[in-house]
Design an enzyme around this catalytic site. Structure first.
Site, PDB file in Angstrom:
ATOM      1  N   GLY A   1     -51.213 -35.695  63.047  1.00 13.13           N
ATOM      2  CA  GLY A   1     -50.560 -35.292  65.156  1.00 13.13           C
ATOM      3  C   GLY A   1     -51.776 -35.977  65.856  1.00 13.13           C
ATOM      4  O   GLY A   1     -52.117 -35.418  66.929  1.00 13.13           O
ATOM      5  N   THR A   2     -52.940 -36.491  65.153  1.00 12.40           N
ATOM      6  CA  THR A   2     -54.598 -36.377  66.515  1.00 12.40           C
ATOM      7  C   THR A   2     -53.606 -37.429  67.954  1.00 12.40           C
ATOM      8  O   THR A   2     -54.123 -36.877  68.697  1.00 12.40           O
ATOM      9  CB  THR A   2     -55.129 -37.560  65.461  1.00 12.40           C
ATOM     10  OG1 THR A   2     -55.444 -37.413  63.918  1.00 12.40           O
ATOM     11  CG2 THR A   2     -56.262 -37.519  66.216  1.00 12.40           C
TER      12      THR A   2
ATOM     13  N   HIS B   1     -62.605 -38.071  62.042  1.00 13.79           N
ATOM     14  CA  HIS B   1     -61.800 -37.238  61.010  1.00 13.79           C
ATOM     15  C   HIS B   1     -62.806 -37.046  60.012  1.00 13.79           C
ATOM     16  O   HIS B   1     -62.373 -36.270  58.904  1.00 13.79           O
ATOM     17  CB  HIS B   1     -60.938 -38.617  60.457  1.00 13.79           C
ATOM     18  CG  HIS B   1     -59.540 -38.874  61.116  1.00 13.79           C
ATOM     19  ND1 HIS B   1     -58.973 -38.415  61.446  1.00 13.79           N
ATOM     20  CD2 HIS B   1     -59.635 -40.447  61.467  1.00 13.79           C
ATOM     21  CE1 HIS B   1     -57.959 -38.821  61.900  1.00 13.79           C
ATOM     22  NE2 HIS B   1     -58.202 -39.924  62.260  1.00 13.79           N
TER      23      HIS B   1
ATOM     24  N   ARG C   1     -51.720 -30.652  59.437  1.00 14.80           N
ATOM     25  CA  ARG C   1     -50.531 -30.309  59.068  1.00 14.80           C
ATOM     26  C   ARG C   1     -50.325 -30.419  57.415  1.00 14.80           C
ATOM     27  O   ARG C   1     -50.805 -30.670  56.600  1.00 14.80           O
ATOM     28  CB  ARG C   1     -50.302 -32.088  59.016  1.00 14.80           C
ATOM     29  CG  ARG C   1     -48.361 -32.691  59.068  1.00 14.80           C
ATOM     30  CD  ARG C   1     -48.354 -34.367  59.742  1.00 14.80           C
ATOM     31  NE  ARG C   1     -46.510 -34.161  59.967  1.00 14.80           N
ATOM     32  CZ  ARG C   1     -46.158 -35.517  60.747  1.00 14.80           C
ATOM     33  NH1 ARG C   1     -47.259 -36.460  60.808  1.00 14.80           N
ATOM     34  NH2 ARG C   1     -44.895 -35.810  60.395  1.00 14.80           N
TER      35      ARG C   1
ATOM     36  N   SER D   1     -46.604 -39.760  56.242  1.00 20.09           N
ATOM     37  CA  SER D   1     -46.773 -40.429  57.469  1.00 20.09           C
ATOM     38  C   SER D   1     -47.891 -41.164  57.070  1.00 20.09           C
ATOM     39  O   SER D   1     -47.777 -42.424  57.389  1.00 20.09           O
ATOM     40  CB  SER D   1     -47.360 -39.418  58.033  1.00 20.09           C
ATOM     41  OG  SER D   1     -47.325 -40.127  59.991  1.00 20.09           O
TER      42      SER D   1
ATOM     43  N   ARG E   1     -44.273 -42.985  65.154  1.00 18.69           N
ATOM     44  CA  ARG E   1     -42.723 -43.701  63.979  1.00 18.69           C
ATOM     45  C   ARG E   1     -41.819 -42.121  63.871  1.00 18.69           C
ATOM     46  O   ARG E   1     -40.792 -42.771  64.751  1.00 18.69           O
ATOM     47  CB  ARG E   1     -43.474 -43.171  62.473  1.00 18.69           C
ATOM     48  CG  ARG E   1     -42.757 -44.110  61.517  1.00 18.69           C
ATOM     49  CD  ARG E   1     -43.604 -43.778  59.645  1.00 18.69           C
ATOM     50  NE  ARG E   1     -43.475 -42.176  59.772  1.00 18.69           N
ATOM     51  CZ  ARG E   1     -42.485 -41.683  59.124  1.00 18.69           C
ATOM     52  NH1 ARG E   1     -41.235 -42.190  59.098  1.00 18.69           N
ATOM     53  NH2 ARG E   1     -42.239 -40.481  58.510  1.00 18.69           N
TER      54      ARG E   1
ATOM     55  N   GLY F   1     -41.746 -38.428  63.811  1.00 18.59           N
ATOM     56  CA  GLY F   1     -42.430 -36.918  64.390  1.00 18.59           C
ATOM     57  C   GLY F   1     -41.977 -36.095  64.494  1.00 18.59           C
ATOM     58  O   GLY F   1     -41.848 -35.525  65.556  1.00 18.59           O
TER      59      GLY F   1
HETATM   60  P1  PAP Z   1     -54.540 -40.520  63.293  1.00 14.80           P
HETATM   61  O1  PAP Z   1     -54.720 -39.975  62.272  1.00 14.80           O
HETATM   62  O2  PAP Z   1     -54.206 -42.282  62.651  1.00 14.80           O
HETATM   63  O3  PAP Z   1     -54.727 -41.196  64.777  1.00 14.80           O
HETATM   64  P2  PAP Z   1     -51.565 -39.513  63.727  1.00 14.80           P
HETATM   65  O4  PAP Z   1     -51.642 -39.273  65.476  1.00 14.80           O
HETATM   66  O5  PAP Z   1     -52.324 -38.041  63.509  1.00 14.80           O
HETATM   67  O6  PAP Z   1     -52.756 -40.492  62.984  1.00 14.80           O
HETATM   68  O7  PAP Z   1     -50.622 -39.475  63.283  1.00 14.80           O
HETATM   69  C1  PAP Z   1     -49.214 -40.106  63.283  1.00 14.80           C
HETATM   70  C2  PAP Z   1     -48.615 -39.445  63.253  1.00 14.80           C
HETATM   71  O8  PAP Z   1     -48.263 -38.043  64.858  1.00 14.80           O
HETATM   72  C3  PAP Z   1     -47.170 -39.922  63.161  1.00 14.80           C
HETATM   73  O9  PAP Z   1     -46.219 -39.649  62.166  1.00 14.80           O
HETATM   74  P3  PAP Z   1     -44.623 -39.099  61.605  1.00 14.80           P
HETATM   75  O10 PAP Z   1     -45.296 -40.211  60.893  1.00 14.80           O
HETATM   76  O11 PAP Z   1     -44.415 -38.038  60.677  1.00 14.80           O
HETATM   77  O12 PAP Z   1     -43.707 -39.570  62.308  1.00 14.80           O
HETATM   78  C4  PAP Z   1     -46.602 -39.293  64.790  1.00 14.80           C
HETATM   79  O13 PAP Z   1     -44.912 -40.184  65.068  1.00 14.80           O
HETATM   80  C5  PAP Z   1     -46.963 -37.851  64.973  1.00 14.80           C
HETATM   81  N1  PAP Z   1     -47.005 -38.218  66.422  1.00 14.80           N
HETATM   82  C6  PAP Z   1     -47.201 -39.205  67.270  1.00 14.80           C
HETATM   83  N2  PAP Z   1     -47.485 -37.941  68.671  1.00 14.80           N
HETATM   84  C7  PAP Z   1     -46.469 -37.645  68.600  1.00 14.80           C
HETATM   85  C8  PAP Z   1     -46.061 -36.377  69.436  1.00 14.80           C
HETATM   86  N3  PAP Z   1     -46.096 -36.624  70.928  1.00 14.80           N
HETATM   87  N4  PAP Z   1     -45.649 -35.691  69.110  1.00 14.80           N
HETATM   88  C9  PAP Z   1     -45.201 -34.947  67.568  1.00 14.80           C
HETATM   89  N5  PAP Z   1     -45.863 -35.898  66.876  1.00 14.80           N
HETATM   90  C10 PAP Z   1     -46.145 -37.464  66.868  1.00 14.80           C
END
Ligand code: PAP
Length: 329
Positions: free
Chosen positions: A75-76, A138, A160, A168, A292, A294
């Protein structure tokens, strides 16, 4: 034309220092075709290793810096946007129609240290950063630059539950793997994850090290889980503001600032923005790859009974006695 993998996964033009180091490090095949190397206990691809080392050698933390540390796919993007909105809410009031979060990716507004600012050994230009500076990383606790530990820099940590993290990561890797002709199945990747072989892994060490630090040094490290923000976003955002010593005033609360920050940073809102639908990062990834589904619990749509059993066993073994409990596993 086949698009290239993102820059941070490419292995060309590495520094001489990095090229000399690689042959003496333990190496395993990564999820996306390239190799990952074990450095200071962490599995990492070569270009990110180069960025991590450059950052360790050169980054000078300031007392007022705030660094978001996350396990990948925890959720970065979400917490980057929440922190940006929270910290800069005087300079950029959240009700502004041209708020930066509406036109720029959270990854541009809050850059990764080893992944972006130091990835090619460049000297980052910090002159455009507003104080307090806000960065992300990270890297595991043991690999943080010394100046981060020696200064009063605050660390906000996010993880998470490992099952959703894995799913994810698997989806994200699948997207990237379209550019390679490698079709490792979910089971192969799952076995690698369980062995600790994931980017910036082992996952458990990453989480446990920051968990312990957050207990020993609660003014320095704030520990959060994706599920906690999903469940009680308002409470967690207010806790975060208090930890950073910028609590919301009664007036702000009454004017709906907290609610508006949460709305602007919500998955639905961020995902629907033009920049996050069609924009691309300088590393080559489409911004939409970070939005994706979320949700909590998507792992249930993919895990077999055996996978569930195996990961439950590992979670039990790795985290027992730590006091840390994942929800929705
Ligand atoms: P990163 O570590 O590569 O930067 P990161 O943002 O941690 O990626 O991971 C993306 C996940 O956060 C995705 O999860 P999912 O694959 O289970 O869907 C993405 O959908 C989710 N995500 C991004 N933005 C939000 C948001 N605003 N609220 C909740 N979840 C989110």
């Amino acid at each position: 034309m086949t698009p290239s993998p993102p820059r941070y996964l490419q292995e060309d033009n590495l520094s001489e220092e990095c090229k000399k180091l690689l042959p003496i490090l333990p190496k395993e095949k990564g999820w996306i075709g390239s190799y990952i190397y074990n450095y200071q206990g962490c599995w990492i691809p070569p270009r990110l290793l180069q960025g991590m080392i450059a950052c360790q050698q050169r980054f000078q933390a300031e007392d007022s810096d705030i660094i978001l540390v996350t396990t990948p796919k925890s959720g970065t993007t979400w917490l980057k946007s929440l922190l940006f909105a929270l910290i800069y809410r005087v300079k950029h009031p959240i009700f502004e129609p041209n708020h930066p979060l509406l036109v720029k990716s959270p990854h541009v507004l809050v850059p990764f240290l080893e992944h972006t600012l130091y990835v090619d050994g460049q000297v980052p230009d910090f002159s455009t950063f507003t104080s307090p500076r806000l960065f992300a990383t990270h890297v595991p606790f043991a690999s943080l630059p010394k100046s981060v530990l020696d200064s009063k820099t605050k660390l906000v940590y996010l993880c998470r539950n490992p099952k959703d993290t894995f799913i994810s990561m698997w989806h994200f890797a699948n997207n990237l793997r379209l550019h390679h002709k490698d079709t490792s199945s979910i089971h192969e990747m799952f076995d690698l994850f369980c062995e600790g072989l994931s980017i910036y892994g082992p996952f458990w060490n990453h989480v446990l090290d920051y968990w312990k630090q957050s207990i020993e040094n609660p003014n320095k490290v704030f520990f959060l889980m994706y599920e906690e923000i999903k469940e009680k976003p308002k409470i967690q955002l207010k806790r975060l503001a208090e930890f950073l010593k910028i609590p919301f005033s009664i007036e702000e609360e009454n004017c709906g600032v907290v609610d508006e920050i949460l709305r602007v940073c919500s998955f639905e809102n961020l995902r629907s923005l033009e920049v996050n639908t069609n924009g691309k990062l300088s590393t080559g990834e489409g911004n939409k790859a970070f939005f994706r589904r979320g949700e909590i619990g998507d792992w249930r749509n993919y895990f077999t009974t055996e996978m569930n059993y195996k990961l439950n066993h590992i979670i039990e073994e790795k985290f027992q006695g730590s006091g840390l409990k994942f929800s929705y596993v």
